[in-house]
Scaffold this motif. Structure first.
Motif, PDB file in Angstrom:
ATOM      1  N   UNK A   1      37.790  24.640  53.776  1.00  0.00           N
ATOM      2  CA  UNK A   1      38.772  24.099  54.706  1.00  0.00           C
ATOM      3  C   UNK A   1      39.417  25.220  55.519  1.00  0.00           C
ATOM      4  N   UNK A   2      39.241  25.148  56.831  1.00  0.00           N
ATOM      5  CA  UNK A   2      40.011  25.981  57.750  1.00  0.00           C
ATOM      6  C   UNK A   2      39.996  27.467  57.373  1.00  0.00           C
ATOM      7  N   UNK A   3      38.829  28.076  57.506  1.00  0.00           N
ATOM      8  CA  UNK A   3      38.690  29.492  57.196  1.00  0.00           C
ATOM      9  C   UNK A   3      39.579  30.337  58.106  1.00  0.00           C
ATOM     10  N   UNK A   4      40.419  31.159  57.490  1.00  0.00           N
ATOM     11  CA  UNK A   4      41.276  32.082  58.223  1.00  0.00           C
ATOM     12  C   UNK A   4      40.858  33.520  57.903  1.00  0.00           C
ATOM     13  N   UNK A   5      41.483  34.488  58.577  1.00  0.00           N
ATOM     14  CA  UNK A   5      41.065  35.883  58.430  1.00  0.00           C
ATOM     15  C   UNK A   5      41.233  36.398  57.008  1.00  0.00           C
ATOM     16  N   UNK A   6      42.147  35.808  56.240  1.00  0.00           N
ATOM     17  CA  UNK A   6      42.380  36.273  54.869  1.00  0.00           C
ATOM     18  C   UNK A   6      41.790  35.337  53.812  1.00  0.00           C
ATOM     19  N   UNK A   7      40.949  34.396  54.228  1.00  0.00           N
ATOM     20  CA  UNK A   7      40.345  33.455  53.283  1.00  0.00           C
ATOM     21  C   UNK A   7      39.411  34.172  52.311  1.00  0.00           C
ATOM     22  N   UNK A   8      39.499  33.823  51.044  1.00  0.00           N
ATOM     23  CA  UNK A   8      38.579  34.343  50.032  1.00  0.00           C
ATOM     24  C   UNK A   8      37.465  33.323  49.818  1.00  0.00           C
TER      25      UNK A   8
ATOM     26  N   UNK B   1      29.360  31.354  59.597  1.00  0.00           N
ATOM     27  CA  UNK B   1      30.541  30.542  59.281  1.00  0.00           C
ATOM     28  C   UNK B   1      31.556  30.691  60.408  1.00  0.00           C
ATOM     29  N   UNK B   2      31.937  29.546  60.996  1.00  0.00           N
ATOM     30  CA  UNK B   2      32.903  29.589  62.094  1.00  0.00           C
ATOM     31  C   UNK B   2      33.906  28.457  61.932  1.00  0.00           C
ATOM     32  N   UNK B   3      35.164  28.778  62.128  1.00  0.00           N
ATOM     33  CA  UNK B   3      36.229  27.794  62.115  1.00  0.00           C
ATOM     34  C   UNK B   3      36.850  27.746  63.505  1.00  0.00           C
ATOM     35  N   UNK B   4      36.787  26.582  64.150  1.00  0.00           N
ATOM     36  CA  UNK B   4      37.350  26.423  65.482  1.00  0.00           C
ATOM     37  C   UNK B   4      38.774  25.885  65.352  1.00  0.00           C
ATOM     38  N   UNK B   5      39.729  26.798  65.381  1.00  0.00           N
ATOM     39  CA  UNK B   5      41.135  26.434  65.226  1.00  0.00           C
ATOM     40  C   UNK B   5      41.615  25.708  66.479  1.00  0.00           C
ATOM     41  N   UNK B   6      41.352  26.299  67.642  1.00  0.00           N
ATOM     42  CA  UNK B   6      41.515  25.652  68.933  1.00  0.00           C
ATOM     43  C   UNK B   6      40.298  26.048  69.759  1.00  0.00           C
ATOM     44  N   UNK B   7      40.207  25.548  70.971  1.00  0.00           N
ATOM     45  CA  UNK B   7      39.048  25.882  71.795  1.00  0.00           C
ATOM     46  C   UNK B   7      38.981  27.366  72.130  1.00  0.00           C
ATOM     47  N   UNK B   8      40.117  28.050  72.130  1.00  0.00           N
ATOM     48  CA  UNK B   8      40.136  29.469  72.475  1.00  0.00           C
ATOM     49  C   UNK B   8      40.454  30.368  71.284  1.00  0.00           C
ATOM     50  N   UNK B   9      40.519  29.787  70.102  1.00  0.00           N
ATOM     51  CA  UNK B   9      40.877  30.561  68.903  1.00  0.00           C
ATOM     52  C   UNK B   9      39.944  30.168  67.759  1.00  0.00           C
ATOM     53  N   UNK B  10      39.040  31.059  67.389  1.00  0.00           N
ATOM     54  CA  UNK B  10      38.089  30.829  66.310  1.00  0.00           C
ATOM     55  C   UNK B  10      38.202  31.944  65.275  1.00  0.00           C
TER      56      UNK B  10
END
Length: 343
Positions: free
Chosen positions: A213-220, A247-256
């Motif tokens: 769910x919602x991979x972020x920069x600090x996701x383990x 693996x890519x998480x599209x948070x917004x159209x300009x923020x992945x």
């Protein structure tokens, strides 16, 4: 000597300026692009010797496309010109919460009419070390799929390294009898290196992806789950030595956020998760992954971690480049990684 050959359909991409929708104003911007051509261009810019194989219309549009590829240093001497038209696709850029939109117009194109026997594969491969293909060629038409399998079988017989991008496109696979799972799985059986994202691997293998769910920069990442996942992939594709999962998480159209995992001869490698803001164009990010990894594998053979790091950095940088092609140099990727002194 020709080192790497890619095979597929190059398209004329039509899009509006900025985030305008298809129905707004009458101005369109055209440029060439397409997965396998994107890989060829990236490889050439990275300094590799590359040949591109396709079938284009025997008219001024087809010849303009060849001129564009030659500009980037690609050998197109084995491209076939013939009947049919230039394949196209229409791309509407994403904006804020609105997703991007792609409409393909490929039926009846010159490449759609591609068939076995049109390309002298043994002659082409006599000067080739690596052959790159993708699942898109098999989705265009049954005859194009047959030509792709003719190529990979010949490449296997001649001992080439075969690299494959799964490249599943839901909006294709329209011809009678088209079976994406069966065809992609069969294509991957020939491959030494396979790339795809989680959705593409699931379509091709039938194996459910590892939940995330919602991979972020600090996701383990759950590396034990991915170990079991890649073990199943290796069971399905015992010939394949290297498998990459984007693996890519599209948070917004300009923020992945973006990263990848690499299975290399039984060992899983991971790299940092990039947090990318202000994306210019995310089309071709997967092609940037593939091209950079092929380049790195040739430049630093056996160094899987370096290859993965290089590939992910190249894919990250592609988000800053407008158009299908990743016009990023090796020096720029090395600088992003802090490897300038090791170039």
């Amino acid at each position: 000597m020709k080192k790497i050959v890619t095979f597929g359909e190059i398209l004329l991409r039509w899009s509006k300026n900025g985030a305008r929708r298809f129905g707004q104003d009458n101005a369109w911007e055209g440029q060439f692009g397409g997965s396998e051509a994107n890989v060829a261009v990236s490889l050439s810019i990275l300094g590799d010797q590359v040949g591109y194989i396709s079938r284009l219309p025997d008219n001024n549009i087809g010849r303009a496309c060849l001129k564009n590829l030659r500009y980037y240093g690609i050998d197109v001497s084995d491209v076939v010109l013939g009947e049919g038209r230039m394949g196209t696709y229409y791309f509407e850029r994403a904006a804020d919460i609105r997703k991007s939109l792609v409409v393909y117009d490929r039926q009846g194109s010159s490449f759609y009419l591609t068939a076995p026997g049109m390309f002298p594969w043994r002659d082409i491969f006599s000067h080739t070390d690596i052959f790159h293909c993708s699942g898109i060629t098999c989705a265009v038409s049954q005859s194009a799929a047959d030509a792709t399998f003719e190529a990979v079988r010949t490449a296997r017989e001649m001992g080439l390294r075969i690299t494959c991008d799964i490249n599943y496109r839901r909006n294709l696979w329209k011809y009678e009898g088209a079976d994406a799972h069966k065809t992609l799985n069969a294509l991957m059986q020939y491959s030494d290196f396979i790339f795809g994202d989680q959705d593409e691997w699931e379509v091709a293998t039938g194996v459910k992806q590892v939940p995330m769910d919602h991979m972020m920069a600090d996701t383990q990442l759950d590396m034990e789950a991915y170990r079991r996942y890649f073990e199943e992939m290796h069971r399905q594709f015992p010939h394949c030595r290297e498998m990459m999962l984007g693996l890519r998480n599209q948070i917004t159209t300009s923020h992945h956020t973006l990263t990848a995992l690499l299975w290399y001869d039984g060992v899983i490698y991971q790299t940092r998760i990039y947090d990318i803001n202000d994306i210019i164009d995310s089309v071709g990010v997967g092609d940037a992954f593939v091209a950079a990894y092929i380049h790195a594998a040739e430049k630093w053979p056996g160094d899987a971690q370096r290859g993965l790091d290089f590939a992910v950095a190249a894919a990250m940088l592609k988000n800053s480049v407008s158009g299908d092609y990743n016009l990023v140099t090796e020096a720029e990727i090395l600088a992003e990684l802090g490897w300038e002194e090791e170039a």
